[in-house]
Design a protein around this motif. Structure first.
Motif, PDB file in Angstrom:
ATOM      1  N   ASP A  35     -16.875 -19.918 -31.500  1.00  0.00           N
ATOM      2  CA  ASP A  35     -15.863 -20.950 -31.270  1.00  0.00           C
ATOM      3  C   ASP A  35     -15.050 -20.566 -30.030  1.00  0.00           C
ATOM      4  N   HIS A  36     -15.490 -21.065 -28.891  1.00  0.00           N
ATOM      5  CA  HIS A  36     -14.835 -20.702 -27.637  1.00  0.00           C
ATOM      6  C   HIS A  36     -13.360 -21.116 -27.609  1.00  0.00           C
ATOM      7  N   LEU A  37     -13.074 -22.287 -28.145  1.00  0.00           N
ATOM      8  CA  LEU A  37     -11.708 -22.805 -28.009  1.00  0.00           C
ATOM      9  C   LEU A  37     -10.719 -22.020 -28.866  1.00  0.00           C
ATOM     10  N   LYS A  38     -11.138 -21.696 -30.077  1.00  0.00           N
ATOM     11  CA  LYS A  38     -10.230 -20.942 -30.935  1.00  0.00           C
ATOM     12  C   LYS A  38     -10.048 -19.500 -30.447  1.00  0.00           C
ATOM     13  N   ALA A  39     -11.007 -19.023 -29.660  1.00  0.00           N
ATOM     14  CA  ALA A  39     -10.884 -17.669 -29.115  1.00  0.00           C
ATOM     15  C   ALA A  39      -9.632 -17.548 -28.240  1.00  0.00           C
ATOM     16  N   VAL A 320     -11.183 -20.774 -13.646  1.00  0.00           N
ATOM     17  CA  VAL A 320     -12.550 -21.319 -13.761  1.00  0.00           C
ATOM     18  C   VAL A 320     -13.421 -20.509 -14.720  1.00  0.00           C
ATOM     19  N   GLN A 321     -12.845 -19.596 -15.492  1.00  0.00           N
ATOM     20  CA  GLN A 321     -13.667 -18.826 -16.437  1.00  0.00           C
ATOM     21  C   GLN A 321     -14.371 -19.790 -17.398  1.00  0.00           C
ATOM     22  N   ASN A 322     -15.666 -19.623 -17.532  1.00  0.00           N
ATOM     23  CA  ASN A 322     -16.422 -20.541 -18.378  1.00  0.00           C
ATOM     24  C   ASN A 322     -17.813 -19.991 -18.640  1.00  0.00           C
ATOM     25  N   HIS A 323     -18.427 -20.502 -19.677  1.00  0.00           N
ATOM     26  CA  HIS A 323     -19.816 -20.131 -19.942  1.00  0.00           C
ATOM     27  C   HIS A 323     -20.773 -21.163 -19.353  1.00  0.00           C
ATOM     28  N   ARG A 324     -20.229 -22.185 -18.705  1.00  0.00           N
ATOM     29  CA  ARG A 324     -21.034 -23.175 -17.984  1.00  0.00           C
ATOM     30  C   ARG A 324     -20.434 -23.347 -16.586  1.00  0.00           C
ATOM     31  N   GLN A 325     -21.275 -23.449 -15.608  1.00  0.00           N
ATOM     32  CA  GLN A 325     -20.772 -23.637 -14.249  1.00  0.00           C
ATOM     33  C   GLN A 325     -20.812 -25.104 -13.834  1.00  0.00           C
ATOM     34  N   VAL A 326     -21.700 -25.873 -14.466  1.00  0.00           N
ATOM     35  CA  VAL A 326     -21.794 -27.310 -14.155  1.00  0.00           C
ATOM     36  C   VAL A 326     -21.447 -28.080 -15.433  1.00  0.00           C
ATOM     37  N   ILE A 327     -20.502 -28.992 -15.301  1.00  0.00           N
ATOM     38  CA  ILE A 327     -19.954 -29.670 -16.491  1.00  0.00           C
ATOM     39  C   ILE A 327     -20.035 -31.181 -16.275  1.00  0.00           C
ATOM     40  N   PRO A 328     -20.497 -31.928 -17.275  1.00  0.00           N
ATOM     41  CA  PRO A 328     -20.548 -33.394 -17.122  1.00  0.00           C
ATOM     42  C   PRO A 328     -19.152 -33.953 -16.870  1.00  0.00           C
ATOM     43  N   ASP A 329     -19.080 -34.913 -15.960  1.00  0.00           N
ATOM     44  CA  ASP A 329     -17.777 -35.480 -15.609  1.00  0.00           C
ATOM     45  C   ASP A 329     -17.304 -36.451 -16.697  1.00  0.00           C
ATOM     46  N   PHE A 330     -16.046 -36.809 -16.652  1.00  0.00           N
ATOM     47  CA  PHE A 330     -15.489 -37.726 -17.653  1.00  0.00           C
ATOM     48  C   PHE A 330     -14.401 -38.553 -16.985  1.00  0.00           C
ATOM     49  N   TYR A 331     -14.331 -39.823 -17.385  1.00  0.00           N
ATOM     50  CA  TYR A 331     -13.376 -40.741 -16.760  1.00  0.00           C
ATOM     51  C   TYR A 331     -11.952 -40.541 -17.286  1.00  0.00           C
ATOM     52  N   GLY A 332     -11.039 -40.968 -16.472  1.00  0.00           N
ATOM     53  CA  GLY A 332      -9.646 -41.132 -16.877  1.00  0.00           C
ATOM     54  C   GLY A 332      -9.088 -42.223 -15.996  1.00  0.00           C
ATOM     55  N   LEU A 333      -7.863 -42.603 -16.206  1.00  0.00           N
ATOM     56  CA  LEU A 333      -7.268 -43.596 -15.304  1.00  0.00           C
ATOM     57  C   LEU A 333      -7.264 -43.011 -13.885  1.00  0.00           C
ATOM     58  N   THR A 334      -7.063 -41.693 -13.801  1.00  0.00           N
ATOM     59  CA  THR A 334      -7.359 -40.961 -12.568  1.00  0.00           C
ATOM     60  C   THR A 334      -8.439 -39.947 -12.939  1.00  0.00           C
ATOM     61  N   THR A 335      -9.606 -40.108 -12.352  1.00  0.00           N
ATOM     62  CA  THR A 335     -10.746 -39.274 -12.744  1.00  0.00           C
ATOM     63  C   THR A 335     -10.925 -38.085 -11.806  1.00  0.00           C
ATOM     64  N   SER A 336     -10.677 -38.303 -10.533  1.00  0.00           N
ATOM     65  CA  SER A 336     -10.982 -37.271  -9.527  1.00  0.00           C
ATOM     66  C   SER A 336     -10.021 -37.436  -8.346  1.00  0.00           C
ATOM     67  N   PHE A 337     -10.150 -36.579  -7.372  1.00  0.00           N
ATOM     68  CA  PHE A 337      -9.226 -36.608  -6.244  1.00  0.00           C
ATOM     69  C   PHE A 337     -10.016 -36.652  -4.934  1.00  0.00           C
ATOM     70  N   SER A 398     -16.800 -26.594 -26.069  1.00  0.00           N
ATOM     71  CA  SER A 398     -16.599 -27.516 -24.945  1.00  0.00           C
ATOM     72  C   SER A 398     -16.192 -26.781 -23.656  1.00  0.00           C
ATOM     73  N   PRO A 399     -17.016 -26.817 -22.634  1.00  0.00           N
ATOM     74  CA  PRO A 399     -16.635 -26.154 -21.378  1.00  0.00           C
ATOM     75  C   PRO A 399     -15.467 -26.846 -20.690  1.00  0.00           C
ATOM     76  N   GLY A 400     -15.364 -28.171 -20.859  1.00  0.00           N
ATOM     77  CA  GLY A 400     -14.241 -28.901 -20.254  1.00  0.00           C
ATOM     78  C   GLY A 400     -12.924 -28.497 -20.884  1.00  0.00           C
ATOM     79  N   TYR A 401     -12.909 -28.392 -22.193  1.00  0.00           N
ATOM     80  CA  TYR A 401     -11.677 -27.968 -22.876  1.00  0.00           C
ATOM     81  C   TYR A 401     -11.348 -26.512 -22.559  1.00  0.00           C
ATOM     82  N   ARG A 402     -12.380 -25.720 -22.283  1.00  0.00           N
ATOM     83  CA  ARG A 402     -12.099 -24.325 -21.898  1.00  0.00           C
ATOM     84  C   ARG A 402     -11.242 -24.281 -20.640  1.00  0.00           C
ATOM     85  N   LEU A 403     -11.514 -25.186 -19.708  1.00  0.00           N
ATOM     86  CA  LEU A 403     -10.731 -25.177 -18.462  1.00  0.00           C
ATOM     87  C   LEU A 403      -9.254 -25.440 -18.752  1.00  0.00           C
TER      88      LEU A 403
END
Lengths: 420, 583
Positions: A35-39, A320-337, A398-403
């Protein structure tokens, strides 16, 4: 903009008070972790209890080292977190860390966390709140009155999510007219503006944005996601310009607003152009994906985390510590810059290769730092209003939540500059 | 995007698409402007449109382009003289008239807006268009009261049709303004004027907030409302999951020429409901519909109605329908077979097992699948009466996996544990539906802990459970458990007894707690202690005693870290702590 741009002044490079004198527990953060997140929560609670911990940057996905105590073993077992007892084996581990692009960073003080959210916001409206709650990291909810009244100084770390600091209710005012949740949002914000002595909601939000800016200048750590990233910069740049549509403040947008924006006052962005159409739920061309702008909407790809030098650039390395280097993107009202609107001093932490936008940026301001992460919910890529909450127990890796959680822990690594 | 904006864009597109060849040429001239607009370069796009209009003052696509871009740029005043000029050149153009109204509304010049709307109305005295555009232009700027006044002016001026003029526009306006009751009244008028509006009206009204459902329903189903309005009310109620009220509203409308179509639509919509009442109402609607259509459709509808009514447990109504179907000599053989199968189903459900069995032996037209299903249902019904021999006899020589599984249960109830295990294994994990397969697997897990090959006490206790007396079954299981070794099935049987008590709840919670406690204290190698502790914690959570549940869950996780119940225990623990939101 990447690489060596962040100084190492946040960290004290005195020989760390290492844990090898006592038996330790290694919390591996590679694929063996259950459980990466609870860690993150376990490490946070260890620091909170006054114990010393270490963050082994780039070692097995950014592992943690905590004292081998019954209470921590029990905590790990209850939460389904994999730990590995280590003693003499740490010699080899330390040797590996010394010889590679890795480092061991002491974690000493659990940051006091504040989440900026309206009092009625459901916890699952916000990815960070969900991550904190799931990991078991305590936080305090604050809103406009606390910011305006100067209570931010009581916290080390502040999170913003989908707040619209332009005061235009995320530009949903016309699109979702008649919806009860919107009516409540408008009423709540209007009441707060009146109570705090502001003529309009946009005026209140600008003052709040300035309060947050001052908090960072004085040493606070700011982490923002989704709309908050873009709109706080627009609100700061528009201190003396009307950028709010008529429905929000009773007056039309200044026709020359674009040219009057003062980007020297913003955190991350510069030279952006406003979206003046009140019927398009987009604020400017800072967002690369424009999810609600019809033909301008861009499809989701994947973003890649940058690889920094752990010994020279520890802060971006931690982020940027993570067990994945490439992560699927996800939308938001502001998604990217959009790259072209980033200030030269910003450090890009993650981007989509070949795309004109980046996903995750970081920078210094005064004595503090800010980190912006685009998108709404890493495990709900198409997030729609009214969607059911994300159940993080179904996404413990979740690698995204890890960030997000990297951001909560990294202030603990700062030694000399920590506010008390 | 708001509905009104959609409407504007659709109108614009229709106008553009319906243009003649000259219009196509007009459209091509502004192509670059449209591309610039798509790229968000509104000022540049506006320049292109201005250039086009200078050369061709009545170029509608360019004028519409200016409407879009100048609005965004806060430069709408520049458009007004161009539109006035174009309208003067083409006074008959509805599109230009509409555009002119929208521009005045955008400039907030309400007096001028009214003047030109009235002027247009005077030029086209029979047309609703001026009032529709006048109201729409105001509604787009959220001026609800002014928009309502404009539309009502049109209704008064045009008269006719019992006050139904401009009802759709008023219904949409009231909905946007949040006046759902008024919106329902207008949709009622609209649907009275034209039944084609019905589906749209229903799809709009189902979005009404729950707090106003009763008011909306009352408006539509009031005694004075038209039949079409009441049907609309019935449809909306059905979609809100209120089938009984929906059927009451629908019944009051039956008798006119639209009844067959209305009933069919009602039955189709009711098909989306899975509640008992939903099934019953669908069955009743199909029955009424069957009375109104040719026999080919009617016999199938009645058979379908019977299934629905049985699903709803309304055996009386189902039998009444069957009587009509089985005596219908004109019905085809297939319909008779369906009716016969349904009738047998009714008889079994009604407890007339001997009659059902006798008819079953004579039934020749029933399909093989229906026959197998009926035999199984009859066998299960015999088991429920405790008639194990007859339950077995009715299964005959059938060797399907469902029947093998049923034989396993019969063996189990006789106390023959070995035969039960053998049959369950033979049936495999996928026979029958998922719930039954899961129940069988759980029973196998319990049986494999018991070393004895037979236990009449346990069989009798489980038969009591199968017959529906869970309290007596729980007590019988406790007695049967006492005769089993502690680590040889006793804990598993006590766990089952505890689960039954917990399911009953109330006063039985205490019994359940005692049984779970006994199993947890005994501990041991099997799965029962961990399962009992999880059940105990769930019981506490159900009673709102989260703080007491947490130590049990923590004990389970720490004591049995490799148990299959640990992941679920962690989830319950998270929920007990409030860390996972309830969906």
């Amino acid at each position: 903009m990447s690489g060596l741009a962040v100084s190492a002044r946040w960290l004290d490079f005195q020989p760390p008070n290492r844990l090898t004198a006592v038996p330790s527990l290694l919390i591996p953060m590679d694929d063996v972790q259950t459980d990466h997140l609870k860690a993150y929560g376990l490490t946070y609670r260890a620091i909170q209890a006054g114990l010393k911990a270490e963050w082994l940057l780039n070692y097995r996905g950014g592992s943690f080292l905590i004292p081998d105590l019954d209470a921590l073993r029990r905590d790990a077992a209850l939460n389904g977190i994999r730990t590995e007892p280590v003693d003499s084996a740490m010699t080899a581990v330390r040797g590996e860390i010394e010889a590679n692009n890795m480092d061991a960073v002491p974690l000493e003080k659990a940051s006091k966390v504040a989440v900026y959210a309206p009092p009625n916001a459901a916890p699952w409206d916000d990815a960070v709140t969900m991550a904190l709650q799931y990991a078991g990291i305590s936080f305090t909810k604050i809103w406009d009155s606390e910011v305006v009244n100067g209570s931010l100084k009581d916290f080390d770390w502040l999170h913003l999510h989908h707040e619209d600091f332009t005061g235009q209710y995320s530009k949903f005012f016309l699109i979702y007219s008649g919806m009860s949740w919107l009516a409540e949002m408008v009423q709540r914000n209007t009441d707060m503006a009146r109570r705090l002595g502001f003529a309009t909601v946009p005026d209140l939000k600008k003052a709040v944005a300035r309060g947050i800016h001052g908090y960072v200048e004085n040493g606070g750590f700011l982490f923002a996601m989704c709309t908050a990233t873009e709109t706080i910069d627009l609100a700061l740049a528009a201190e003396k310009v009307d950028i709010a549509a008529t429905f929000a403040d009773g007056t039309p947008i200044d026709p020359d607003a674009d040219t009057k924006l003062d980007w020297a006052k913003s955190f991350a962005f510069t030279g952006a152009h406003l979206e003046n159409n009140p019927l398009i739920a987009s604020f400017s061309d800072i967002d690369g994906h424009q999810v609600n702008s019809g033909a301008r909407r861009q499809p989701l790809g994947a973003f890649k985390l940058f690889n920094f030098s752990a010994k020279i650039d520890p802060v971006p390395t931690m982020l940027v510590q993570n067990h994945r280097q490439v992560i699927p993107d996800f939308y938001g009202l502001t998604t990217s810059f959009t790259r072209t609107h980033l200030k030269p001093g910003a450090t890009i932490l993650a981007d989509e290769e070949g795309a004109p936008w980046v996903k995750y940026v970081h920078g210094d301001l005064g004595k503090g730092t800010w980190t912006f992460f685009g998108g709404h919910d890493p495990e709900d890529p198409q997030h729609q209003i009214g969607d059911p909450p994300t159940d993080l127990s179904l996404h413990p890796h979740s690698p995204g939540y890890r960030l997000i959680l990297n951001n909560v822990l990294f202030p603990a690594a700062k030694k000399k500059e920590l506010k008390t | 995007m708001s509905r009104s904006l959609n409407w504007t864009i659709v109108t614009s597109l229709v106008l553009v698409l319906s243009a003649d060849a000259a219009g196509v040429a007009q459209g091509q001239a502004i192509g670059p402007g449209f591309e610039l607009e798509r790229a968000g370069r509104y000022a540049d796009a506006a320049s292109v449109y201005f250039t086009t209009v200078r050369g061709d003052p009545t170029n509608l696509p360019a004028l519409l382009g200016l409407e879009r871009t100048l609005f965004v740029l806060n430069r709408l005043p520049e458009l007004l003289p161009l539109v006035q000029n174009a309208r003067a050149r083409l006074p008959e153009s509805v599109a230009l008239r509409s555009l002119e109204l929208r521009v005045y509304a955008g400039l907030n010049q309400l007096d001028s807006l009214e003047t030109i709307a009235r002027r247009w109305a005077a030029a086209a005295p029979q047309s609703e268009q001026p009032y529709r555009e006048w109201g729409q232009a105001l509604a787009d700027h959220r001026m609800w009261d002014e928009a309502r006044r404009a539309l009502l002016t049109g209704r008064r001026t045009l008269g006719g049709n019992g006050g139904e003029t401009l009802a759709i526009e008023l219904a949409q306006l009231e909905q946007r303004a949040g006046n759902w009751e008024a919106s329902a009244a207008e949709w009622g008028r609209a649907v009275t004027r034209s039944p084609d509006v019905g589906p749209t009206a229903a799809s709009q009204l189902v979005d009404a907030p729950a707090a106003v459902h009763d008011q909306v329903a009352r408006v539509l189903t009031a005694p004075g409302a038209s039949a079409r309005a009441r049907r609309l009310g019935a449809e909306v109620l059905l979609t809100w999951g209120r089938p009984t009220e929906a059927w009451a509203a629908m019944q009051s409308t039956l008798g006119d020429s639209e009844t067959p179509d209305a009933l069919r639509r009602f039955a189709d919509l009711a098909g989306a409901l899975t509640t008992t009442e939903g099934h019953r109402v669908r069955g009743l609607a199909l029955t009424r519909w069957a009375d109104l259509v040719p026999w080919q459709q009617a016999s199938r509808a009645r058979a379908e109605a019977v299934r629905e009514l049985l699903e709803a447990g309304d055996k009386v109504a189902a039998r009444r329908v069957l009587e009509g179907l089985t005596t219908d000599s004109a019905a085809p053989a297939e319909a008779h077979a369906i009716a016969e199968a349904a009738l047998l189903q009714v008889l079994v459900a009604d407890g007339q097992l001997d009659v059902a069995q006798e008819r079953l032996t004579r039934a020749t037209a029933i399909t093989a699948d229906d026959l197998a299903a009926l035999r199984l249902a009859l066998s299960q019904a015999r088991v429920a009466r405790g008639e194990l021999d007859r339950a077995e006899t009715v299964l005959g020589e059938d060797s399907s996996v469902a029947v093998v599984a049923q034989r396993g249960w019969i063996a189990l109830y006789r106390g023959n544990l070995k035969a039960a295990m053998d049959d369950f294994r033979l049936a495999g994990p996928y026979a029958t539906d998922r719930a039954a397969a899961t129940e069988r697997t759980a029973m196998m897990a319990m049986l494999q802990r018991i070393p004895q090959q037979s236990s009449p006490d346990l069989g009798a206790a489980l038969l009591t459970l199968a017959r529906g007396d869970s309290v007596a079954a729980s007590n019988a299981l406790r007695r049967a458990a006492a005769k089993l070794p502690e680590q040889g099935g006793r804990l598993e049987v006590l766990l089952l007894a505890g689960q039954l008590a917990a399911q009953k709840g109330g006063e039985h919670d205490q019994t359940a707690t005692a049984l779970f406690d006994e199993v947890v204290r005994a501990g041991g190698e099997g799965a029962a202690p961990a399962a009992a502790e999880l059940e105990w914690a769930r019981l506490l959570v159900r009673r709102g005693q989260n703080a007491e549940a947490i130590p049990h869950l923590e004990h389970l996780i720490l004591t049995y870290p490799n148990s299959a119940f640990v992941p679920e225990a962690r989830r319950v623990l998270e929920r007990a702590k409030g860390a996972i939101p309830k969906s």
